[in-house]
Design a protein around this motif. Structure first.
Motif, mmCIF file in Angstrom:
data_model
loop_
_atom_site.group_PDB
_atom_site.id
_atom_site.type_symbol
_atom_site.label_atom_id
_atom_site.label_comp_id
_atom_site.label_asym_id
_atom_site.label_seq_id
_atom_site.Cartn_x
_atom_site.Cartn_y
_atom_site.Cartn_z
ATOM 1 N N LYS A 138 0.863 -1.181 0.000
ATOM 2 C CA LYS A 138 0.000 0.000 0.000
ATOM 3 C C LYS A 138 0.898 1.228 0.000
ATOM 4 O O LYS A 138 1.743 1.395 0.893
ATOM 5 C CB LYS A 138 -0.920 0.000 1.219
ATOM 6 C CG LYS A 138 -1.862 1.200 1.272
ATOM 7 C CD LYS A 138 -2.767 1.125 2.504
ATOM 8 C CE LYS A 138 -3.699 2.328 2.581
ATOM 9 N NZ LYS A 138 -4.559 2.269 3.786
ATOM 10 N N LEU A 139 0.730 2.083 -0.994
ATOM 11 C CA LEU A 139 1.576 3.255 -1.165
ATOM 12 C C LEU A 139 0.751 4.516 -0.933
ATOM 13 O O LEU A 139 -0.253 4.746 -1.610
ATOM 14 C CB LEU A 139 2.170 3.260 -2.570
ATOM 15 C CG LEU A 139 3.164 4.370 -2.901
ATOM 16 C CD1 LEU A 139 4.417 4.247 -2.031
ATOM 17 C CD2 LEU A 139 3.534 4.318 -4.375
ATOM 18 N N LEU A 152 7.132 12.984 0.018
ATOM 19 C CA LEU A 152 7.319 11.907 0.999
ATOM 20 C C LEU A 152 6.239 10.849 0.804
ATOM 21 O O LEU A 152 5.103 11.155 0.449
ATOM 22 C CB LEU A 152 7.258 12.461 2.419
ATOM 23 C CG LEU A 152 8.334 13.493 2.787
ATOM 24 C CD1 LEU A 152 7.981 14.173 4.107
ATOM 25 C CD2 LEU A 152 9.706 12.827 2.876
ATOM 26 N N TRP A 153 6.595 9.587 1.064
ATOM 27 C CA TRP A 153 5.683 8.466 0.893
ATOM 28 C C TRP A 153 5.785 7.500 2.069
ATOM 29 O O TRP A 153 6.837 7.405 2.717
ATOM 30 C CB TRP A 153 6.003 7.690 -0.394
ATOM 31 C CG TRP A 153 6.023 8.484 -1.641
ATOM 32 C CD1 TRP A 153 7.059 9.258 -2.103
ATOM 33 C CD2 TRP A 153 4.968 8.604 -2.606
ATOM 34 N NE1 TRP A 153 6.713 9.849 -3.299
ATOM 35 C CE2 TRP A 153 5.441 9.465 -3.633
ATOM 36 C CE3 TRP A 153 3.689 8.072 -2.713
ATOM 37 C CZ2 TRP A 153 4.679 9.788 -4.748
ATOM 38 C CZ3 TRP A 153 2.925 8.398 -3.811
ATOM 39 C CH2 TRP A 153 3.417 9.252 -4.816
ATOM 40 N N LEU A 154 4.714 6.777 2.301
ATOM 41 C CA LEU A 154 4.728 5.663 3.250
ATOM 42 C C LEU A 154 4.342 4.406 2.494
ATOM 43 O O LEU A 154 3.303 4.372 1.821
ATOM 44 C CB LEU A 154 3.738 5.906 4.397
ATOM 45 C CG LEU A 154 3.574 4.759 5.410
ATOM 46 C CD1 LEU A 154 4.888 4.482 6.127
ATOM 47 C CD2 LEU A 154 2.468 5.087 6.416
ATOM 48 N N PHE A 155 5.180 3.390 2.595
ATOM 49 C CA PHE A 155 4.904 2.104 1.950
ATOM 50 C C PHE A 155 4.663 1.063 3.033
ATOM 51 O O PHE A 155 5.491 0.872 3.927
ATOM 52 C CB PHE A 155 6.078 1.676 1.066
ATOM 53 C CG PHE A 155 5.917 0.299 0.462
ATOM 54 C CD1 PHE A 155 5.091 0.098 -0.627
ATOM 55 C CD2 PHE A 155 6.594 -0.794 0.997
ATOM 56 C CE1 PHE A 155 4.938 -1.163 -1.192
ATOM 57 C CE2 PHE A 155 6.449 -2.059 0.447
ATOM 58 C CZ PHE A 155 5.607 -2.243 -0.652
ATOM 59 N N LEU A 156 3.508 0.399 2.962
ATOM 60 C CA LEU A 156 3.148 -0.662 3.907
ATOM 61 C C LEU A 156 3.103 -1.988 3.171
ATOM 62 O O LEU A 156 2.438 -2.115 2.149
ATOM 63 C CB LEU A 156 1.781 -0.379 4.536
ATOM 64 C CG LEU A 156 1.612 0.961 5.251
ATOM 65 C CD1 LEU A 156 0.173 1.140 5.715
ATOM 66 C CD2 LEU A 156 2.570 1.072 6.426
ATOM 67 N N GLU A 157 3.807 -2.982 3.695
ATOM 68 C CA GLU A 157 3.785 -4.312 3.096
ATOM 69 C C GLU A 157 3.058 -5.276 4.022
ATOM 70 O O GLU A 157 3.286 -5.275 5.235
ATOM 71 C CB GLU A 157 5.203 -4.818 2.828
ATOM 72 C CG GLU A 157 5.226 -6.156 2.085
ATOM 73 C CD GLU A 157 6.616 -6.734 1.929
ATOM 74 O OE1 GLU A 157 6.725 -7.865 1.412
ATOM 75 O OE2 GLU A 157 7.592 -6.064 2.336
ATOM 76 N N MET A 158 2.197 -6.090 3.447
ATOM 77 C CA MET A 158 1.426 -7.059 4.225
ATOM 78 C C MET A 158 1.157 -8.294 3.375
ATOM 79 O O MET A 158 1.371 -8.278 2.159
ATOM 80 C CB MET A 158 0.118 -6.434 4.711
ATOM 81 C CG MET A 158 -0.772 -5.923 3.607
ATOM 82 S SD MET A 158 -1.875 -4.557 4.104
ATOM 83 C CE MET A 158 -0.775 -3.157 3.842
ATOM 84 N N THR A 159 0.710 -9.347 3.999
ATOM 85 C CA THR A 159 0.438 -10.570 3.256
ATOM 86 C C THR A 159 -0.779 -10.394 2.349
ATOM 87 O O THR A 159 -1.637 -9.548 2.593
ATOM 88 C CB THR A 159 0.191 -11.756 4.204
ATOM 89 O OG1 THR A 159 -0.833 -11.397 5.136
ATOM 90 C CG2 THR A 159 1.449 -12.108 4.978
#
Length: 454
Positions: free
Chosen positions: A143-144, A228-235
């Motif tokens: 999710k970006l 600026l960005w936030l990257f969330l990684e999940m299954t």
């Protein structure tokens, strides 16, 4: 994701309630004393008082990233003191990279090992399904989200995420993944730079395929090298219900996209969502506050379903359900009950001004329920979303056949009627009350809440 809502296709002619009326099947009246509530499996049956919230140990070792052993190869950027302080709410968390990564180099490393496909777009960010090149069929979800700038351009953009709001989402992802029915968190990273051309192309292709237009949104976000960005990684939690009902994907392996949910699948979806919310209420005083169809995902279960030693749902369901996206959610995930993690929804008045979809009414109903106080625990908001989910599922049901399906359809219609009649009453104040009613009346699905390790 926080709703950039879409219509869920044309109204189905297979409405279960209407079918029952045509068949002239009347539901038998039952002497149900809802005040004599049976406790959930996670409640101590030897006490009448409400149980204290169990202490859940923080899961510091989350599942490995798809490129876990390549992270050290990415360039970092030395940001100024003002930007560093601006990002403190995020970088103070152990789940988030302390260094700000160069977006172009980050994407270079990722794409040398993975392929990106955009699968969803919401108000605050885009979602990509990422597949390993070395192991085709192995996926992760990213999710970006563009972050608000510390000052100047982009500092007041309402569709950009404030670092404090990003902090809340990471914290909720990290804690809720200890519970069954919630997405499993992997990692979070802060990035800086222009949105890579390949992701811009993927977004344009997604827009064209979904008859959407978010060009302005992405243009603002990708136009500056200091973004600026936030990257969330999940299954990978599977296919969301919105995609199922708009028939854009085949969520059953090898099936055509036109297949609807069966009555049994509807029962399984509702029961799992209600049970997951009930457990999260007890553990964390959790309210999702944005549980539209796009935030409920489906997968087909394997023979056993476990994760990192935690026992999850017993495997008797036709499908497995995962709740995602906690952008608007509220919970007490810290050690202090007096310090809830939440977002003040009054800062986004547009959320309550939508029209044309039933989910917009739920936002307004939540506002009435909370009276504008979004810090307080108002679990009836979970009931509002559960009722919305049940009504929508019944409208979208596939045609059913046989006595078993007719009985199941009747049970679901009775549950809907009970929720409608008890709206606003003390007998229906949270998701736990819904689960208790289903357990007391034999209307639960084949899944049972098991003890979750901590």
């Amino acid at each position: 994701m926080a709703a950039k809502a879409k219509a869920y296709g044309k109204q189905s002619s297979n409405n279960i309630v209407q079918q029952l009326e045509r068949l002239n099947i009347k539901s038998p009246k039952k002497d149900c004393k809802t005040e004599q509530r049976q406790p959930l499996a996670i409640v101590d049956e030897n006490t009448d008082r409400a149980p204290e919230r169990p202490k859940v140990k923080r899961n510091k070792k989350h599942r490995k990233s798809l490129i876990f052993d390549r992270c050290d190869d990415i360039k970092t950027v030395n940001v100024d003191g003002k930007t560093k302080r601006h990002l403190d709410p995020l970088t103070c968390l152990s789940e988030v990279s302390t260094a700000v990564l160069d977006f172009a180099d980050w994407f270079r490393v990722w794409t040398s090992h993975c392929n990106f496909i955009k699968i969803a777009q919401g108000t605050y960010g885009a979602v990509f399904r990422i597949e390993s090149k070395a192991e085709p069929g192995t996926f992760t979800i990213g999710k970006l989200m563009p972050l608000q700038a510390p000052s100047g351009f982009g500092s007041k953009t309402k569709d950009f995420t404030a670092p404090v709001a990003g902090h809340n989402e990471v914290l909720l992802l990290s804690r809720l993944d200890e519970l069954p029915g919630f997405v499993q968190f992997r990692k979070a990273e802060t990035l800086i730079g222009v949105l890579p051309a390949a992701l811009q192309t993927a977004s344009a292709e997604f827009d064209a395929a979904h008859e959407d237009d978010i060009t302005t949104w992405w243009t603002r976000a990708c136009s500056t090298s200091t973004q600026l960005w936030l990257f969330l990684e999940m299954t990978d939690a599977g296919t969301d219900l919105e995609a199922v009902f708009t028939k854009t994907v085949a969520f059953r392996p090898g099936a055509p996209t036109s297949q609807a949910l069966t009555v049994t699948e509807i029962r399984d979806v509702f029961w799992q969502v209600a049970s997951a919310l009930a457990l999260a209420e007890q553990r964390f005083e959790f309210e999702h506050r944005d549980l539209h169809l796009g935030n409920i995902c489906l997968t087909f279960p394997k023979e056993t379903v476990t994760d990192s030693g935690h026992a999850l749902w017993t495997n008797k369901a036709s499908i497995l359900v995962t709740i995602i996206d906690y952008t608007l959610s509220r919970a007490c995930v810290s050690s202090s009950v007096l310090s809830p993690t939440y977002n003040d929804l009054e800062k986004d008045p547009a959320l309550f001004q939508g029209s044309g979809l039933a989910q917009y009414d739920v936002y307004r109903d939540m506002r009435s329920e909370s009276d504008g106080d979004w810090a307080s625990y108002r679990p009836r908001t979970n009931v509002l979303w559960l009722y919305h989910l049940l009504v929508t599922l019944l409208e979208k049901a596939d045609t059913y056949h046989g006595p078993g399906q007719i009985q199941l359809a009747r049970d679901l219609a009775e549950l809907k009627q009970w929720m409608s009649e008890n709206s606003g009453k003390s007998t229906l104040g949270n998701a736990q009350d819904v689960v208790r009613y289903c357990e007391a009346n034999g209307r639960k699905g084949p899944l049972e809440v098991k003890t979750v390790g901590g």
